[in-house]
Design a protein around this motif. Structure first.
Motif, PDB file in Angstrom:
ATOM      1  N   LEU A   1       7.176 133.051  78.179  1.00 13.63           N
ATOM      2  CA  LEU A   1       8.208 132.763  79.171  1.00 13.63           C
ATOM      3  C   LEU A   1       8.468 133.999  80.025  1.00 13.63           C
ATOM      4  O   LEU A   1       8.467 135.128  79.524  1.00 13.63           O
ATOM      5  CB  LEU A   1       9.496 132.326  78.478  1.00 13.63           C
ATOM      6  CG  LEU A   1       9.354 131.132  77.513  1.00 13.63           C
ATOM      7  CD1 LEU A   1      10.693 130.848  76.843  1.00 13.63           C
ATOM      8  CD2 LEU A   1       8.833 129.905  78.238  1.00 13.63           C
ATOM      9  N   SER A   2       8.703 133.791  81.293  1.00 13.77           N
ATOM     10  CA  SER A   2       8.900 134.930  82.193  1.00 13.77           C
ATOM     11  C   SER A   2      10.300 135.517  82.088  1.00 13.77           C
ATOM     12  O   SER A   2      10.520 136.665  82.457  1.00 13.77           O
ATOM     13  CB  SER A   2       8.621 134.500  83.643  1.00 13.77           C
ATOM     14  OG  SER A   2       9.489 133.438  84.017  1.00 13.77           O
ATOM     15  N   ARG A   3      11.226 134.733  81.561  1.00 13.77           N
ATOM     16  CA  ARG A   3      12.602 135.232  81.453  1.00 13.77           C
ATOM     17  C   ARG A   3      13.310 134.496  80.323  1.00 13.77           C
ATOM     18  O   ARG A   3      12.897 133.401  79.918  1.00 13.77           O
ATOM     19  CB  ARG A   3      13.369 135.022  82.769  1.00 13.77           C
ATOM     20  CG  ARG A   3      13.562 133.558  83.112  1.00 13.77           C
ATOM     21  CD  ARG A   3      14.221 133.341  84.468  1.00 13.77           C
ATOM     22  NE  ARG A   3      14.494 131.941  84.724  1.00 13.77           N
ATOM     23  CZ  ARG A   3      13.597 131.067  85.134  1.00 13.77           C
ATOM     24  NH1 ARG A   3      12.353 131.451  85.342  1.00 13.77           N
ATOM     25  NH2 ARG A   3      13.942 129.806  85.351  1.00 13.77           N
ATOM     26  N   ALA A   4      14.372 135.100  79.828  1.00 14.64           N
ATOM     27  CA  ALA A   4      15.177 134.459  78.788  1.00 14.64           C
ATOM     28  C   ALA A   4      15.810 133.189  79.346  1.00 14.64           C
ATOM     29  O   ALA A   4      16.264 133.159  80.491  1.00 14.64           O
ATOM     30  CB  ALA A   4      16.254 135.424  78.302  1.00 14.64           C
ATOM     31  N   GLY A   5      15.810 132.126  78.530  1.00 15.62           N
ATOM     32  CA  GLY A   5      16.419 130.877  78.959  1.00 15.62           C
ATOM     33  C   GLY A   5      15.523 129.990  79.791  1.00 15.62           C
ATOM     34  O   GLY A   5      15.929 128.894  80.192  1.00 15.62           O
TER      35      GLY A   5
END
Length: 342
Positions: free
Chosen positions: A201-205
């Motif tokens: 994933l590129s970012r959290a969430g």
């Protein structure tokens, strides 16, 4: 049991009731979240070694076959060391993605990739992996005369969840948790394997909309992401697949369909999205284990327990660690010994 693997599922519009939840509100688990176990020395991810060549190895046996690839047991000619060699055919792009993810990991709960060995002439790509000598939990389940004892299940669950905690902390989601992708050694070490459809994933969430996966282990929201705004929480999806896996080991068969029913796509969709959880017979599982599985299999992904919450669940947190480790080692040893006699 043959399971269906769909590259893309047809879009469905399923009417699954999802109760509203106030902003910022979280479900109230019946147990307190806790971090993953820290008793194992951390390893440092490193670049994959280039010291090996395909010509250095002798193939000894086929360990498994799957979509687009084969896994062999191999021996290094000079050192006699044993490895698993996963060959992805015809330049399968999943091989490069899997190698990239494994190069980011160094956990005792994730299978180790020692090297990537290109075979330019054929277009195949081979990954040299550590050999986990007990095989997969699926192969053990199929050879087992009975079901996994709860003590062994607790050890499997603890180590598999520790692997997921490690991955999720690094924004890696597996997306294909099932008994065939959990390996166990004769020393009782459980390792996550097969990262062919895993995602960084590129970012959290960040949420996902991938339709890839093994149909029988897809969560309800993965069957129809459009019904959930076109996306789903991949961490919660991993938890659902893990819950189905634990229930399968407990029951000795795929748990969401009646015994003997063919796992067609339509039957699986109805069972996963609309069916009730299987009713276990009296004495088949302790109340703690039944509650543990139920925490994984909420159809509403927002009510599903997180990996940290599951690690803190009484089924794992109150277990006798030495007993559960010993039970898993004995189970693997007994099955391996029976297999050699046959």
């Amino acid at each position: 049991m043959a399971l269906i693997r769909e590259k893309r599922l047809r879009q469905l519009h399923l009417s699954l009731p999802v109760p509203p939840r106030a902003a910022g509100q979280r479900p109230n688990p019946t147990f307190t979240p806790a971090p993953a176990p820290t008793g194992v020395k951390a390893l440092t991810p490193t670049a994959l070694s280039s010291q090996f060549r395909l010509a250095d190895f002798d193939k000894l046996a086929v360990l498994g076959r799957g979509n687009g690839g084969t896994v062999y047991k191999v021996r290094h000619r000079e050192t006699c060391a044993l490895y698993a060699l996963k060959v992805q055919h015809y330049g399968n792009p999943a091989a490069a993605a899997e190698a990239d993810i494994l190069s980011r990991t160094a956990s005792p709960f994730v299978v180790r990739c020692h090297s990537v060995l290109p075979a330019a002439a054929s277009g195949d790509v081979a990954m040299l992996l550590e050999l986990v000598d007990g095989g997969s939990l699926d192969s053990i389940r199929s050879r087992l005369q009975g079901t996994f004892p709860e003590e062994a299940l607790a050890e499997v669950a603890t180590q598999a969840l520790s692997g997921l905690a490690y991955l999720h902390a690094r924004r890696i989601v597996h997306l294909d948790i099932k008994p065939a992708n959990l390996l166990v050694s004769t020393a009782g070490e459980v390792k996550l394997a097969d990262f062919g459809i895993a995602k960084v994933l590129s970012r959290a969430g960040e949420q996902c909309n991938s339709y890839l996966g093994t149909t029988a282990y897809l969560s309800p929201e993965r069957f129809d992401p459009e019904a959930h705004g076109g996306h789903y929480d991949p961490h919660a999806a991993d938890v659902w697949s893990f819950g189905v896996t634990i229930l399968e080991l407990l029951m000795g068969r795929y748990p969401l369909l009646p015994a003997g029913q063919q796992p067609s796509w339509a039957a699986l969709m109805c069972a996963v999205c609309f069916g009730e959880a299987p009713v276990l017979s009296d004495g088949a599982a302790s109340p703690e284990l039944q509650d543990f599985v139920a925490a994984c299999l909420h159809k509403d992904y927002r009510k599903r327990a997180s990996v940290a919450e599951l690690l803190a669940h009484p089924f794992l947190a109150r277990r006798d660690v030495s007993v559960s480790k010993c039970a898993l080692r004995k189970l693997v040893a007994d099955v391996s010994s029976e297999s050699r006699r046959c």
